[in-house]
Design a protein around this motif. Structure first.
Motif, mmCIF file in Angstrom:
data_model
loop_
_atom_site.group_PDB
_atom_site.id
_atom_site.type_symbol
_atom_site.label_atom_id
_atom_site.label_comp_id
_atom_site.label_asym_id
_atom_site.label_seq_id
_atom_site.Cartn_x
_atom_site.Cartn_y
_atom_site.Cartn_z
ATOM 1 N N ALA A 19 1.025 -1.343 0.188
ATOM 2 C CA ALA A 19 -0.043 -0.255 -0.399
ATOM 3 C C ALA A 19 0.845 1.241 0.057
ATOM 4 C CB ALA A 19 -0.798 -0.052 1.334
ATOM 5 N N GLU A 20 2.151 1.177 0.711
ATOM 6 C CA GLU A 20 2.744 2.180 0.337
ATOM 7 C C GLU A 20 3.106 2.965 -0.450
ATOM 8 O OE1 GLU A 20 4.776 5.445 1.417
ATOM 9 O OE2 GLU A 20 3.836 4.445 2.673
ATOM 10 N N LEU A 21 3.603 1.256 -1.782
ATOM 11 C CA LEU A 21 3.657 1.575 -3.364
ATOM 12 C C LEU A 21 2.326 2.615 -3.455
ATOM 13 C CD1 LEU A 21 5.136 1.520 -5.377
ATOM 14 C CD2 LEU A 21 4.435 -0.871 -5.496
ATOM 15 N N GLY A 22 1.714 2.106 -3.213
ATOM 16 C CA GLY A 22 0.445 3.272 -3.537
ATOM 17 C C GLY A 22 0.754 4.605 -3.638
ATOM 18 N N ARG A 23 1.021 4.641 -2.215
ATOM 19 C CA ARG A 23 0.587 5.867 -1.294
ATOM 20 C C ARG A 23 1.987 6.994 -2.186
ATOM 21 N NH1 ARG A 23 -1.154 3.048 3.293
ATOM 22 N NH2 ARG A 23 1.396 2.640 3.040
ATOM 23 N N GLU A 24 2.839 5.769 -3.013
ATOM 24 C CA GLU A 24 4.074 6.813 -3.792
ATOM 25 C C GLU A 24 3.685 7.280 -4.897
ATOM 26 O OE1 GLU A 24 7.618 4.755 -3.271
ATOM 27 O OE2 GLU A 24 7.574 4.246 -1.337
ATOM 28 N N LEU A 25 3.103 6.798 -5.143
ATOM 29 C CA LEU A 25 2.179 6.940 -6.685
ATOM 30 C C LEU A 25 0.929 7.965 -6.355
ATOM 31 C CD1 LEU A 25 2.871 3.333 -8.389
ATOM 32 C CD2 LEU A 25 3.909 6.094 -9.209
ATOM 33 N N GLY B 59 -2.260 -4.463 -2.409
ATOM 34 C CA GLY B 59 -1.851 -3.066 -1.956
ATOM 35 C C GLY B 59 -1.660 -1.829 -2.258
ATOM 36 N N LEU B 60 -1.458 -2.620 -3.521
ATOM 37 C CA LEU B 60 -0.798 -0.878 -4.843
ATOM 38 C C LEU B 60 -1.967 0.047 -4.915
ATOM 39 C CD1 LEU B 60 0.477 0.703 -6.459
ATOM 40 C CD2 LEU B 60 -0.144 -1.429 -8.401
ATOM 41 N N ALA B 61 -3.929 -1.354 -5.276
ATOM 42 C CA ALA B 61 -4.558 -0.612 -5.441
ATOM 43 C C ALA B 61 -5.136 -0.067 -3.638
ATOM 44 C CB ALA B 61 -5.969 -1.552 -5.431
ATOM 45 N N ALA B 62 -5.119 -0.019 -2.561
ATOM 46 C CA ALA B 62 -5.313 0.080 -1.531
ATOM 47 C C ALA B 62 -4.296 1.620 -0.895
ATOM 48 C CB ALA B 62 -5.236 -0.937 -0.333
ATOM 49 N N GLY B 63 -3.468 1.647 -1.850
ATOM 50 C CA GLY B 63 -2.422 2.470 -1.447
ATOM 51 C C GLY B 63 -3.267 3.911 -2.425
ATOM 52 N N LEU B 64 -3.919 3.868 -3.378
ATOM 53 C CA LEU B 64 -3.957 4.956 -4.805
ATOM 54 C C LEU B 64 -4.954 5.832 -4.002
ATOM 55 C CD1 LEU B 64 -3.755 2.669 -8.126
ATOM 56 C CD2 LEU B 64 -1.852 4.375 -6.925
ATOM 57 N N SER B 65 -5.480 6.732 -4.715
ATOM 58 C CA SER B 65 -5.820 7.207 -4.693
ATOM 59 C C SER B 65 -7.519 7.482 -5.320
ATOM 60 C CB SER B 65 -6.214 9.789 -4.736
ATOM 61 O OG SER B 65 -6.153 9.208 -6.080
ATOM 62 N N PRO B 66 -8.428 7.905 -5.260
ATOM 63 C CA PRO B 66 -9.478 7.045 -5.732
ATOM 64 C C PRO B 66 -9.607 7.692 -6.937
ATOM 65 C CG PRO B 66 -10.748 8.215 -3.009
ATOM 66 C CD PRO B 66 -9.537 8.133 -3.069
ATOM 67 N N ILE C 216 -7.231 -12.020 -4.952
ATOM 68 C CA ILE C 216 -6.782 -10.612 -4.753
ATOM 69 C C ILE C 216 -8.031 -9.960 -4.134
ATOM 70 C CG2 ILE C 216 -6.847 -8.117 -5.531
ATOM 71 C CD1 ILE C 216 -5.777 -9.794 -7.985
ATOM 72 N N ARG C 217 -8.971 -10.642 -4.343
ATOM 73 C CA ARG C 217 -10.622 -9.954 -3.182
ATOM 74 C C ARG C 217 -10.622 -10.714 -1.560
ATOM 75 N NH1 ARG C 217 -13.263 -10.058 -8.303
ATOM 76 N NH2 ARG C 217 -13.435 -12.363 -8.075
ATOM 77 N N SER C 218 -10.145 -11.721 -1.451
ATOM 78 C CA SER C 218 -9.654 -12.664 -0.510
ATOM 79 C C SER C 218 -7.979 -11.884 -0.060
ATOM 80 C CB SER C 218 -9.090 -14.405 -0.450
ATOM 81 O OG SER C 218 -9.384 -14.854 0.569
ATOM 82 N N LEU C 219 -7.419 -11.638 -0.277
ATOM 83 C CA LEU C 219 -6.217 -11.060 0.437
ATOM 84 C C LEU C 219 -6.423 -9.547 0.759
ATOM 85 C CD1 LEU C 219 -3.456 -11.968 -2.529
ATOM 86 C CD2 LEU C 219 -3.574 -12.510 0.476
ATOM 87 N N GLN C 220 -7.242 -8.872 0.206
ATOM 88 C CA GLN C 220 -7.779 -7.801 0.816
ATOM 89 C C GLN C 220 -9.087 -7.389 1.645
ATOM 90 O OE1 GLN C 220 -9.464 -4.600 -2.303
ATOM 91 N NE2 GLN C 220 -7.261 -4.135 -2.999
ATOM 92 N N ALA C 221 -9.497 -8.484 1.989
ATOM 93 C CA ALA C 221 -10.562 -8.473 3.285
ATOM 94 C C ALA C 221 -9.545 -8.735 3.921
ATOM 95 C CB ALA C 221 -11.384 -9.660 2.672
ATOM 96 N N GLN C 222 -8.783 -10.084 3.726
ATOM 97 C CA GLN C 222 -7.616 -10.151 5.487
ATOM 98 C C GLN C 222 -7.267 -9.081 5.992
ATOM 99 O OE1 GLN C 222 -5.332 -13.543 4.205
ATOM 100 N NE2 GLN C 222 -6.528 -14.494 2.653
ATOM 101 N N ALA C 223 -6.735 -8.330 4.899
ATOM 102 C CA ALA C 223 -5.259 -7.067 5.557
ATOM 103 C C ALA C 223 -6.409 -5.353 5.584
ATOM 104 C CB ALA C 223 -4.576 -6.848 3.613
#
Length: 297
Positions: free
Chosen positions: A163-169, A188-195, A214-221
């Motif tokens: 997610a930090e990678l997404g925030r950097e972008l 994680g990348l998607a979670a860090g980006l802006s809407p 991916i959906r399962s991983l995002q639900a866990q995280a």
């Protein structure tokens, strides 16, 4: 006290690539040089492993165990991380027939970094996450008390790192694109980006199974869906670690145009897909596409 290797690292460079194949369609290609984020744990390997390594040290573990195929860059990165942090490492490798063959370059590098390799059958490997199978596999590998890092390093802690990678972008591109193996980096990348931004994943394996992962991983995280993401299927070039001649020629040409080393298993397929999608008009004119260059995947 944080181990020096696990201290936060500065954002990786973002550079624009002048490429007429994109410019002709009004698309700007940016390269997120995540291959430069760490000298031995490039790109998504560093981002996914670092949170797991911190957790292993905080819980008093002195060994790591993980899983991968014969050419797994994740195994290589875990072995290197173990050497750097003074942790023992065990790699459970898919394919018991490999135990009687000379080690390929990837597995030889793992062994040189101190990783103990344990080969299992492909049918066992497919069931490695089964609660009834995993303890037996760990015991057979002599890793019953080790900190377990899943295949590809993709778990809830890893997604927080990506997610930090997404925030950097954030706000510097419209589409952030990455090659996908297990899907953790994209999740994680998607979670860090802006809407207003979208993450695009290019699977390097055939099969169409990543969406559910991916959906399962995002639900866990994150407790549920996070960010906007899509997958561009059909650019695996025959499967993982397959590099047919057209892909090799494309990678060499890209290296010549931009002076950038192009890793073949992940990055070449990502750049090929983005070039093809641009030619097909998948991106509106004015779109800024950031390709995450992960180095060794």
């Amino acid at each position: 006290m944080t181990h020096p290797e696990l201290r936060p690292r500065p954002p990786s460079p973002l550079v624009e690539a002048a490429d007429e194949r994109f410019a002709a369609h009004g698309v700007r290609l940016l390269l997120k040089r995540d291959d430069l984020v760490h000298p031995e744990l490039p790109g998504n390997k560093w981002r996914k492993l670092a949170p797991n390594l911190r957790a292993a040290l905080e819980t008093g573990h002195d060994r790591l165990v993980t899983f991968g195929g014969a050419y797994s860059n994740h195994l290589r990165a875990t072995a290197a991380a173990g050497r750097l942090l003074g942790l023992g490492t065990v790699g459970i490798v898919r394919g018991d027939e490999l135990a009687d063959r000379p080690l390929n370059d990837s597995l030889a590098r793992c062994a040189a970094d101190g990783m103990r390799l344990h080969f299992i059958t492909r049918s066992e490997y497919r069931r490695k996450a089964d609660p009834e199978v995993l303890p037996r596999l760990l015991a057979a590998a002599g890793a019953g008390d080790a900190y377990v890092v899943p295949e590809g390093g993709s778990n809830a802690p890893a997604l927080t790192g990506c997610a930090e990678l997404g925030r950097e972008l954030r706000d510097v591109c419209d589409v952030a694109a990455v090659a996908c193996g297990t899907g953790g980096t994209l999740a994680g990348l998607a979670a860090g980006l802006s809407p207003a931004q979208r993450a695009l994943g290019v699977p390097v394996l055939a099969g169409g199974f990543l969406g559910a992962e991916i959906r399962s991983l995002q639900a866990q995280a994150f407790g549920g869906p996070a960010g906007s993401w899509t997958l561009a299927e059909g650019y695996d070039h025959g499967g993982y670690a397959r590099v047919p001649r057209p892909l090799e020629d494309f990678a060499r040409d890209f290296e010549s145009r931009h002076g950038l080393p192009v890793e073949r298993v992940y990055v070449a397929k990502l750049l090929w897909a983005l070039t093809a999608l641009t030619r097909a008009g998948a991106f509106p004119r004015g779109t800024r596409v950031a390709a995450v260059v992960t180095g060794r995947g």
